[in-house]
Scaffold this active site. Structure first.
Site, mmCIF file in Angstrom:
data_model
loop_
_atom_site.group_PDB
_atom_site.id
_atom_site.type_symbol
_atom_site.label_atom_id
_atom_site.label_comp_id
_atom_site.label_asym_id
_atom_site.label_seq_id
_atom_site.Cartn_x
_atom_site.Cartn_y
_atom_site.Cartn_z
ATOM 1 N N SER A 147 0.860 -1.190 0.000
ATOM 2 C CA SER A 147 0.000 0.000 0.000
ATOM 3 C C SER A 147 0.891 1.233 0.000
ATOM 4 O O SER A 147 2.002 1.187 0.555
ATOM 5 C CB SER A 147 -0.860 0.025 1.267
ATOM 6 O OG SER A 147 -1.453 1.305 1.434
ATOM 7 N N TYR A 160 -1.933 -1.597 10.052
ATOM 8 C CA TYR A 160 -2.009 -1.943 8.620
ATOM 9 C C TYR A 160 -0.790 -1.425 7.861
ATOM 10 O O TYR A 160 -0.144 -2.163 7.118
ATOM 11 C CB TYR A 160 -3.299 -1.355 8.043
ATOM 12 C CG TYR A 160 -3.433 -1.464 6.543
ATOM 13 C CD1 TYR A 160 -3.832 -2.665 5.958
ATOM 14 C CD2 TYR A 160 -3.176 -0.379 5.709
ATOM 15 C CE1 TYR A 160 -3.973 -2.773 4.579
ATOM 16 C CE2 TYR A 160 -3.316 -0.479 4.336
ATOM 17 C CZ TYR A 160 -3.717 -1.683 3.781
ATOM 18 O OH TYR A 160 -3.845 -1.781 2.413
HETATM 19 N N1 LIG Z 1 -8.618 -0.805 -2.166
HETATM 20 C C1 LIG Z 1 -7.659 0.038 -1.794
HETATM 21 O O1 LIG Z 1 -7.847 1.267 -1.749
HETATM 22 C C2 LIG Z 1 -6.293 -0.483 -1.448
HETATM 23 C C3 LIG Z 1 -5.265 0.451 -1.238
HETATM 24 C C4 LIG Z 1 -3.989 -0.001 -0.930
HETATM 25 C C5 LIG Z 1 -3.745 -1.374 -0.820
HETATM 26 N N2 LIG Z 1 -4.765 -2.244 -1.017
HETATM 27 C C6 LIG Z 1 -4.452 -3.673 -0.882
HETATM 28 O O2 LIG Z 1 -4.979 -4.386 -1.992
HETATM 29 C C7 LIG Z 1 -5.303 -5.718 -1.591
HETATM 30 C C8 LIG Z 1 -6.720 -6.049 -2.005
HETATM 31 O O3 LIG Z 1 -7.598 -5.150 -1.365
HETATM 32 P P1 LIG Z 1 -9.125 -4.912 -1.810
HETATM 33 O O4 LIG Z 1 -9.359 -3.467 -1.695
HETATM 34 O O5 LIG Z 1 -9.419 -5.638 -3.066
HETATM 35 O O6 LIG Z 1 -9.869 -5.599 -0.572
HETATM 36 P P2 LIG Z 1 -11.135 -6.557 -0.476
HETATM 37 O O7 LIG Z 1 -11.589 -6.513 0.928
HETATM 38 O O8 LIG Z 1 -12.102 -6.284 -1.575
HETATM 39 O O9 LIG Z 1 -10.464 -7.997 -0.757
HETATM 40 C C9 LIG Z 1 -9.650 -8.628 0.199
HETATM 41 C C10 LIG Z 1 -9.891 -10.132 0.082
HETATM 42 O O10 LIG Z 1 -9.032 -10.805 1.014
HETATM 43 C C11 LIG Z 1 -9.780 -11.851 1.608
HETATM 44 N N3 LIG Z 1 -9.218 -12.195 2.915
HETATM 45 C C12 LIG Z 1 -9.257 -11.445 4.049
HETATM 46 N N4 LIG Z 1 -8.691 -12.134 5.069
HETATM 47 C C13 LIG Z 1 -8.278 -13.317 4.547
HETATM 48 C C14 LIG Z 1 -7.638 -14.455 5.108
HETATM 49 N N5 LIG Z 1 -7.329 -14.525 6.429
HETATM 50 N N6 LIG Z 1 -7.357 -15.505 4.303
HETATM 51 C C15 LIG Z 1 -7.693 -15.472 2.998
HETATM 52 N N7 LIG Z 1 -8.316 -14.423 2.413
HETATM 53 C C16 LIG Z 1 -8.604 -13.366 3.188
HETATM 54 C C17 LIG Z 1 -11.200 -11.285 1.738
HETATM 55 O O11 LIG Z 1 -12.160 -12.308 1.880
HETATM 56 C C18 LIG Z 1 -11.329 -10.506 0.423
HETATM 57 O O12 LIG Z 1 -11.901 -11.298 -0.606
HETATM 58 C C19 LIG Z 1 -5.057 -5.769 -0.072
HETATM 59 O O13 LIG Z 1 -3.772 -6.297 0.170
HETATM 60 C C20 LIG Z 1 -5.099 -4.313 0.342
HETATM 61 O O14 LIG Z 1 -4.341 -4.056 1.511
HETATM 62 C C21 LIG Z 1 -6.031 -1.846 -1.322
#
Ligand SMILES: NC(=O)c1ccc[n+]([C@@H]2O[C@H](COP(=O)([O-])OP(=O)(O)OC[C@H]3O[C@@H](n4cnc5c(N)ncnc54)[C@H](O)[C@@H]3O)[C@@H](O)[C@H]2O)c1
Length: 270
Positions: A147, A160
């Site tokens: 991130s 986080y």
């Molecule tokens: N969306 C944003 O703005 C953003 C920004 C920076 C980084 N990220 C990173 O991108 C990645 C995806 O994020 P997203 O926004 O698509 O989130 P999201 O919540 O849509 O997806 C996350 C997925 O991880 C799964 N998950 C959670 N805990 C788990 C576990 N213990 N075992 C297996 N699966 C598990 C959830 O069920 C979900 O399907 C993450 O690493 C997040 O930190 C997202």
């Protein structure tokens, strides 16, 4: 870059958190480029429903907090496809409850801290460890999602953001240890990315603050991150390892206070 270099024909990719917003976009893009994907997620029903829409895809249950579950997941994928070329560590402990309680260290809920590190750092490390033998065989690669919050200090999300910073260093350590064996390891650092979950949950006033600091005229979309992951996972990135590709519309690239400076200089926000 040639079309051949970004093609994923014949490659097999695990996407942890494949049922989530960015995971789904990445699964769709990798599949469109010829890969067969395994959607490894704790949300099994959502992963199964998505896998049914993607040619050659499977859904595999995964709890990153549980080592046995990680080993079983990798074993199941390798048994099913006979190989593994890409491990995309995309899952993280997220959600409104997590975000609400993850602030400054003085009011940190220690249990939340531990759960965050168990999934984001320990789980990611264990997934890498479980996948490395198969990746060595295929001369494959790992792409870790971190991130832009891992790159700068903030008032929010100390657990986080520091967990994601740990994954950046894990990325470099794995790249250093396994590069000579043919395994690359890189990270993608998204900025705020408008997944369905975030679009619903993020307060508009906070969203505006983030929009004010982006250098583009919009926030990121899941497909923007998918493109960065697909590039790093492809042969087009064959000489790139140990790197962090920041994919945040330039938000983390400039001196702080852009919105205030725009106002001072009398510029309209773009
Ligand atoms: N969306 C944003 O703005 C953003 C920004 C920076 C980084 N990220 C990173 O991108 C990645 C995806 O994020 P997203 O926004 O698509 O989130 P999201 O919540 O849509 O997806 C996350 C997925 O991880 C799964 N998950 C959670 N805990 C788990 C576990 N213990 N075992 C297996 N699966 C598990 C959830 O069920 C979900 O399907 C993450 O690493 C997040 O930190 C997202």
């Amino acid at each position: 870059m040639t079309a051949d270099a970004i093609a994923m024909d014949g490659k097999v990719a695990i996407i942890t958190g494949g049922a989530g917003g960015i995971g789904e976009a990445t699964a769709r893009l990798l599949t469109a480029r010829g890969a067969r994907v395994a959607l490894a997620d704790i949300a099994v029903a959502r992963a199964t429903a998505l896998a049914a829409q993607l040619p050659g895809a499977i859904a595999v249950p995964l709890d990153l907090a549980d080592e046995a579950s990680i080993q079983a997941m990798v074993g199941q994928v390798v048994a099913h496809f006979g190989r593994l070329d890409v491990l995309h560590n995309n899952a993280a402990l997220l959600g409104p409850e997590v975000a609400r309680n993850d602030g400054d260290v003085e009011r940190m809920d220690t249990d939340l801290w531990d759960r965050t590190y168990a999934v984001n750092v320990r789980g990611t490390m264990m997934a890498c460890r479980a996948a490395l033998p198969a990746l060595r065989e295929s001369r494959g690669c790992i792409v870790n999602t971190v991130s832009n919050l891992a790159l700068q200090g903030h008032l929010i999300q100390a657990a986080y953001s520091s967990s994601k910073a740990a994954v950046i260093q894990l990325t470099r350590a794995i790249a250093a240890s396994h590069g000579r064996a043919g395994v690359r390891c890189n990270a993608v650092a998204p900025g705020m990315t408008m997944t369905p979950a975030l679009r619903e949950a993020f307060p508009p006033a906070l969203r505006q603050l983030v929009e004010d600091e982006t250098l583009r005229d919009r926030l990121g979309e899941p497909e923007d991150i998918a493109e960065a992951v697909a590039f790093l996972a492809s042969d087009a990135a064959r000489n790139i390892t140990g790197q962090v590709l920041v994919c945040d519309g330039g938000s983390a690239s400039h001196v702080p206070g852009l919105a205030g400076f725009r106002a001072f200089l009398g510029e309209e926000p773009a």
